[in-house]
Design an enzyme around this catalytic site. Structure first.
Site, short mmCIF file in Angstrom:
data_model
loop_
_atom_site.label_atom_id
_atom_site.label_comp_id
_atom_site.label_asym_id
_atom_site.label_seq_id
_atom_site.Cartn_x
_atom_site.Cartn_y
_atom_site.Cartn_z
N ASP A 293 -25.87 7.83 -10.94
CA ASP A 293 -25.12 7.23 -12.05
C ASP A 293 -24.69 8.34 -12.99
O ASP A 293 -25.51 8.98 -13.63
CB ASP A 293 -26.02 6.22 -12.78
CG ASP A 293 -25.30 5.52 -13.92
OD1 ASP A 293 -24.10 5.79 -14.13
OD2 ASP A 293 -25.94 4.71 -14.61
N LYS B 193 -29.97 9.23 -12.68
CA LYS B 193 -28.92 9.48 -13.66
C LYS B 193 -28.59 10.97 -13.65
O LYS B 193 -29.48 11.81 -13.70
CB LYS B 193 -29.37 9.04 -15.05
CG LYS B 193 -29.39 7.52 -15.19
CD LYS B 193 -29.67 7.10 -16.61
CE LYS B 193 -29.49 5.59 -16.79
NZ LYS B 193 -28.10 5.17 -16.81
N LYS C 221 -23.79 -6.25 -15.68
CA LYS C 221 -24.85 -6.21 -16.69
C LYS C 221 -24.60 -7.37 -17.64
O LYS C 221 -23.74 -7.28 -18.53
CB LYS C 221 -24.82 -4.87 -17.44
CG LYS C 221 -25.26 -3.70 -16.57
CD LYS C 221 -25.20 -2.39 -17.34
CE LYS C 221 -25.77 -1.26 -16.48
NZ LYS C 221 -25.49 0.06 -17.06
#
Length: 345
Positions: A180, A150, A258
């Site tokens: 990400d 991330k 997701k």
């Protein structure tokens, strides 16, 4: 007749986990519990505060309404819940669980028999440079060949240095690197940053700019030197036609499903079908569910037979998760049947 009830549960993080939206210390979730003829079905409605489209004041009231109207049946309830994707997902799980011979085996397969594993990425959370570096070392040591980092919380130069340090030791053939951004880049600077990242042979970047900037994202996807994966962009798009229009307009290289955020198994199937129609690949990621929701996502994911590493390694984040057969070993998620479920709330 089916009897339905629900319970709220607070998951506690072992370590505060950093995202571009702030530091996470707890995660609330709800469980829908169905009972019929002595059998029990369990489903998790994994609301994600600040991210889920159904993060609304009457969320718990909606779960209560579902339990009071459970005998409308799954099909009718799902139609009523189109703007509550996490509750849709919990219901799908609960009904599958109720129908199964084992409350936790929703999609029997070589995975649930412990014969096959699912390759997953190792997740590196945002934080100070040294903290992130230690996480990377730990992931490599435990056998991951795909790492997702991330970015967007510390300065970009420090993040690039971290990625460079991995590339000095491991080629792209040895370690696949995903990043990400969670929408952290400004559209005016995004392309320049993607060019810098592409020099490090990054596999892909998730959501480089904030969702909702459709034309800017479409332009970025057309010019990018680095494959772009849509993530948050899929949240809150309800109709099949609007999903189709979004993907045909943006033309991403990947999408990320997701289930808690996009309407469960049925919502994921819609997005995956449309992605494939538009020559985009995909993978599936959990969204900080407990092992109940993660188990459902993992079993569903295995049935789709993707060859890409999936984002399913979040089960070990919490101090009070439920004991389950799910186990992360050598960069894969495995189902170890000698380990038993312990679901007590």
């Amino acid at each position: 007749m089916i009897k339905a009830s629900y319970k709220k549960y607070i998951l506690n993080f072992k370590n505060p986990s950093g995202t571009s939206r702030g530091i996470l210390r707890t995660k609330e979730t709800w469980f829908i519990i169905l009972e019929k003829n002595g059998k029990i079905g369990i489903g998790e409605t994994g609301l994600f505060r600040g991210l889920s489209i159904d993060d609304v004041p009457n969320y718990e009231e909606k779960i209560k309404w579902v339990c009071n109207n459970i005998n409308l049946g799954l099909h009718n309830l799902l139609k009523e819940l189109c703007e509550f994707p996490s509750i849709q997902f919990g219901l799908e799980q609960a009904f599958l669980s109720l129908e199964s011979n084992n409350s936790f085996e929703l999609f029997p397969s070589e995975f649930t028999r412990g014969e096959q594993a699912i390759p997953i990425n190792g997740l590196v959370w945002m934080g100070e440079k040294e903290f992130m570096k230690n996480q990377i070392k730990e992931k490599l040591k435990t056998g991951f060949s795909c790492i997702k980092m991330k970015i967007g919380a510390i300065d970009f130069e420090s993040e690039i240095e971290l990625l460079k340090s991995i590339r000095k030791e491991f080629s792209s053939n040895e370690i696949e690197l995903r990043v990400d951004a969670n929408g952290a880049f400004n559209p005016n600077e995004a392309l320049e940053k993607l060019e810098i990242l592409s020099e490090l042979e990054i596999h892909s970047i998730e959501q480089p700019i904030k969702q909702g900037q459709i034309q800017e994202m479409a332009e970025l996807c057309s010019k990018t030197p680095l494959p772009i994966a849509l993530d948050e962009e899929l949240i809150g798009v309800f109709s099949f036609e609007n999903k189709r229009k979004l993907l045909e307009t943006i033309k991403p290289q990947f999408i990320i499903s997701k289930p808690s955020l996009i309407g469960g198994f049925s919502g994921s199937k819609d997005w995956i079908q449309l992605a494939e129609n538009n020559n985009a690949d995909w993978w599936i990621t959990s969204a900080l569910e407990s092992n109940i929701g993660l188990n459902a996502i993992a079993q569903f994911t295995y049935t789709l037979q993707s060859k890409l590493p999936q984002g399913l390694g979040t089960g070990g984040l919490f101090t009070n998760n439920f004991e389950s057969p799910l186990e992360v070993l050598n960069g894969t998620l495995q189902y170890t049947n000698s380990k038993k479920w312990n679901f007590k709330i």
